[in-house]
Design a protein around this motif. Structure first.
Motif, mmCIF file in Angstrom:
data_model
loop_
_atom_site.group_PDB
_atom_site.id
_atom_site.type_symbol
_atom_site.label_atom_id
_atom_site.label_comp_id
_atom_site.label_asym_id
_atom_site.label_seq_id
_atom_site.Cartn_x
_atom_site.Cartn_y
_atom_site.Cartn_z
ATOM 1 N N ARG A 192 0.577 -0.944 0.006
ATOM 2 C CA ARG A 192 -0.085 0.133 0.031
ATOM 3 C C ARG A 192 0.897 1.350 0.185
ATOM 4 O O ARG A 192 0.240 2.549 -0.025
ATOM 5 C CB ARG A 192 -1.825 0.225 1.489
ATOM 6 C CG ARG A 192 -2.308 -1.162 0.736
ATOM 7 C CD ARG A 192 -3.483 -0.494 1.991
ATOM 8 N NE ARG A 192 -3.846 -2.032 2.162
ATOM 9 C CZ ARG A 192 -5.227 -1.960 1.601
ATOM 10 N NH1 ARG A 192 -5.399 -1.007 0.123
ATOM 11 N NH2 ARG A 192 -5.772 -2.914 1.303
ATOM 12 N N LYS A 395 -7.372 -1.931 -4.307
ATOM 13 C CA LYS A 395 -6.865 -2.018 -2.986
ATOM 14 C C LYS A 395 -8.228 -2.050 -2.256
ATOM 15 O O LYS A 395 -7.425 -1.727 -0.808
ATOM 16 C CB LYS A 395 -5.731 -1.605 -2.918
ATOM 17 C CG LYS A 395 -4.806 -2.422 -4.167
ATOM 18 C CD LYS A 395 -3.114 -1.641 -3.382
ATOM 19 C CE LYS A 395 -2.139 -2.060 -4.518
ATOM 20 N NZ LYS A 395 -0.972 -1.921 -4.617
ATOM 21 N N PRO A 397 -10.152 -2.204 0.972
ATOM 22 C CA PRO A 397 -10.482 -3.114 1.730
ATOM 23 C C PRO A 397 -11.895 -3.504 2.452
ATOM 24 O O PRO A 397 -12.840 -2.327 1.944
ATOM 25 C CB PRO A 397 -9.625 -2.441 3.556
ATOM 26 C CG PRO A 397 -9.865 -0.807 3.312
ATOM 27 C CD PRO A 397 -9.798 -0.982 1.661
ATOM 28 N N VAL A 428 -4.888 -1.642 7.139
ATOM 29 C CA VAL A 428 -4.737 -0.466 6.052
ATOM 30 C C VAL A 428 -4.210 0.266 6.429
ATOM 31 O O VAL A 428 -3.454 1.132 6.812
ATOM 32 C CB VAL A 428 -5.882 -0.380 5.516
ATOM 33 C CG1 VAL A 428 -5.592 0.902 4.952
ATOM 34 C CG2 VAL A 428 -6.253 -1.624 4.730
ATOM 35 N N ASP A 429 -5.311 0.688 7.585
ATOM 36 C CA ASP A 429 -5.159 2.352 9.410
ATOM 37 C C ASP A 429 -4.987 1.456 10.224
ATOM 38 O O ASP A 429 -5.293 2.641 10.992
ATOM 39 C CB ASP A 429 -6.030 3.585 7.902
ATOM 40 C CG ASP A 429 -7.593 2.956 8.565
ATOM 41 O OD1 ASP A 429 -7.840 1.440 9.621
ATOM 42 O OD2 ASP A 429 -8.458 3.555 7.705
ATOM 43 N N GLY A 433 -9.585 -3.040 7.009
ATOM 44 C CA GLY A 433 -7.979 -4.179 7.368
ATOM 45 C C GLY A 433 -8.160 -5.657 7.269
ATOM 46 O O GLY A 433 -8.137 -5.394 8.413
#
Length: 472
Positions: A192, A395, A397, A428-429, A433
């Motif tokens: 990412r 990509k 999520p 992801v964050d 994710g």
């Protein structure tokens, strides 16, 4: 001896006021876990009769599998000597020999080992050691109180360690209690973080430049430590760093006289294909945290490895580390870890991790790289992660409420599959994710690797085939 049926009828298990038959505070008050009744090799037998293939060795811990006869014998032998003594007054041969074994594994690049009971404790000790280092320098540098870590990192669950980590989801409820002396930079996260058309070396340069700019912004004279996992484990799902990244980080740390702490609690002690993950990165840390594979789950044990630079400052200063714990250097834990490490060395299991890791990568990518909802497969040695996405092109999520990673884990635990797959969220964050981890034992054979990959692929395929996602 098992109690008789009549004995159970006349003496039923005591229940709590809520009706829960257990008085143990489990992770969930509403869904207590199944009980393990036996464990041997790669398998766990459960109270409901299931036999589970432990494809993750717990949380990447049981590196020799379960029930190792040599480790059991070493524990019994140590108990005949001494099971506990206070490290303020005494040492034991188990602790001394474990330290020697660990330093030997670094080829002398580290000088001292400090043994505690958990990874979180190891991180806390490393933070205090770093502070003491700067207080005992000549002249002292007391202004160095800031730590720099990476987003989407996880370094432990105690308040100090949690404050050092950058996992938003795990920090959220406790944010008001956490220290505010940590700055966060971007993770080294190929999937990412790397821009389209960007070369690996260019990505490493950009990440290093971000660290340099952060140090300059807060003032180099205020920074104590940069801390990172060589391969990010549970928080990101087995993400290695780009080529050249850590040498650049080491150079920046040296330029500004900042200590480099490498958190190898999950990725180290053979898990990623070298005994220490840094041995494949062309760097040597100032302090290294270790755990999980250190004792293979046979005892609660973790620790620090400290290099000569840091030890020499303490030696010329107070001559002591201003930190201690009741179970520091616990004889039983040290005896277990010592035997585990001897087995790893004598049976050349790190070499097996390398060989079986190549096979696992090949099989995982062959079976799952083309799957509609598999975005990335990454890892090293016997430390592999699979990230799930709604859309491979963007990509995107899955929504957290869909609980995809936990759903895959729960699917694997069904009797049709009988495999444990480790779930992770917030990839992801820190909030959204999903990924899962596969981390089998170091002595795993090719046929078991094939079985793990085959079952994992079937679980993922069947999970998504039958899953109705309520959020998109």
């Amino acid at each position: 001896m098992e109690p008789s049926e009549s004995a159970l009828e006349s003496n039923p298990p005591k229940t709590s006021s809520s009706g829960d038959p257990s008085h143990l505070l489990h992770r969930s008050l509403s869904a207590p876990p199944l009980t393990v009744t036996k464990a041997l090799g790669n398998y766990l037998e459960l109270s409901n009769g299931q036999r589970i293939l432990d494809a993750t060795t717990g949380a990447a811990v049981a590196c020799l599998g379960h029930g190792n006869a040599r480790v059991k014998a070493a524990l019994a032998k140590q108990m005949d000597v001494v099971s506990y003594c206070h490290s303020l007054f005494y040492s034991t041969s188990a602790a001394d020999e474990l330290a020697a074994e660990l330093i030997r594994g670094t080829e002398g690049k580290m000088e001292k080992a400090f043994i505690v009971s958990s990874g979180s404790e190891a991180i806390e000790a490393a933070m205090k050691l770093a502070r003491q280092y700067f207080l005992e320098l000549s002249p002292p540098q007391p202004s160095r109180t800031l730590f720099i870590a990476r987003k989407q990192s996880y370094h432990g669950t105690t308040l100090g360690a949690l404050g050092l980590g950058g996992h938003v989801g795990r920090r959220a409820a406790f944010e008001p209690l956490l220290a505010t002396n940590t700055e966060f930079v971007s993770p080294a996260y190929f999937y990412r973080g790397m821009a389209d058309g960007e070369l690996e070396e260019e990505y490493a340069d950009r990440l290093a430049q971000e660290l340099e700019e952060t140090i300059e912004r807060v003032g180099p004279e205020n920074v104590c430590v940069f801390v990172a996992e060589p391969i990010v484990g549970a928080a990101l799902g087995c993400v290695p760093s780009p080529r050249g990244y850590f040498p650049k980080i080491r150079e920046i740390c040296d330029k500004h006289h900042i200590l480099l702490i490498l958190d190898e609690i999950m990725s180290g002690m053979g898990r990623s294909g070298t005994l220490h993950a840094w041995q494949d990165l062309d760097v040597v840390p100032d302090v290294q945290t270790i755990g999980k594979g250190l004792g293979g789950g046979y005892a609660p044990v973790a620790g620090l490895l400290v290099n000569k630079r840091v030890i020499e400052v303490l030696r010329q200063g107070t001559g002591a580390f201003a930190h201690g714990q009741t179970y520091q250097g616990h004889p039983m834990a040290c005896a277990a870890a010592l035997e585990v490490q001897r087995i790893v060395r004598e049976e050349k299991l790190v070499e097996n991790v390398q060989e079986m890791g190549v096979l696992m990568e090949k099989l995982l990518k062959s079976r799952l790289a083309g799957h509609e909802y598999v975005g990335d497969i990454r890892g090293k040695g016997l430390f592999w992660g699979i990230e799930f996405v709604q859309d491979k092109k963007t990509k995107k999520p899955f929504y957290p409420g869909d609980a995809v990673a936990m759903g895959v884990h729960q699917k694997g635990m069904e009797p049709k599959y009988n495999i444990s797959i480790y779930p992770g969220t917030g990839t992801v964050d820190g909030k959204s994710g999903d990924h899962v981890l596969l981390c089998p034992a170091y002595n795993v054979t090719a046929d078991v690797v094939e079985e793990i990959v085959d079952l994992t692929a079937k679980v993922i395929e069947d999970y998504f085939r039958g899953k109705t996602l309520v959020h998109t």
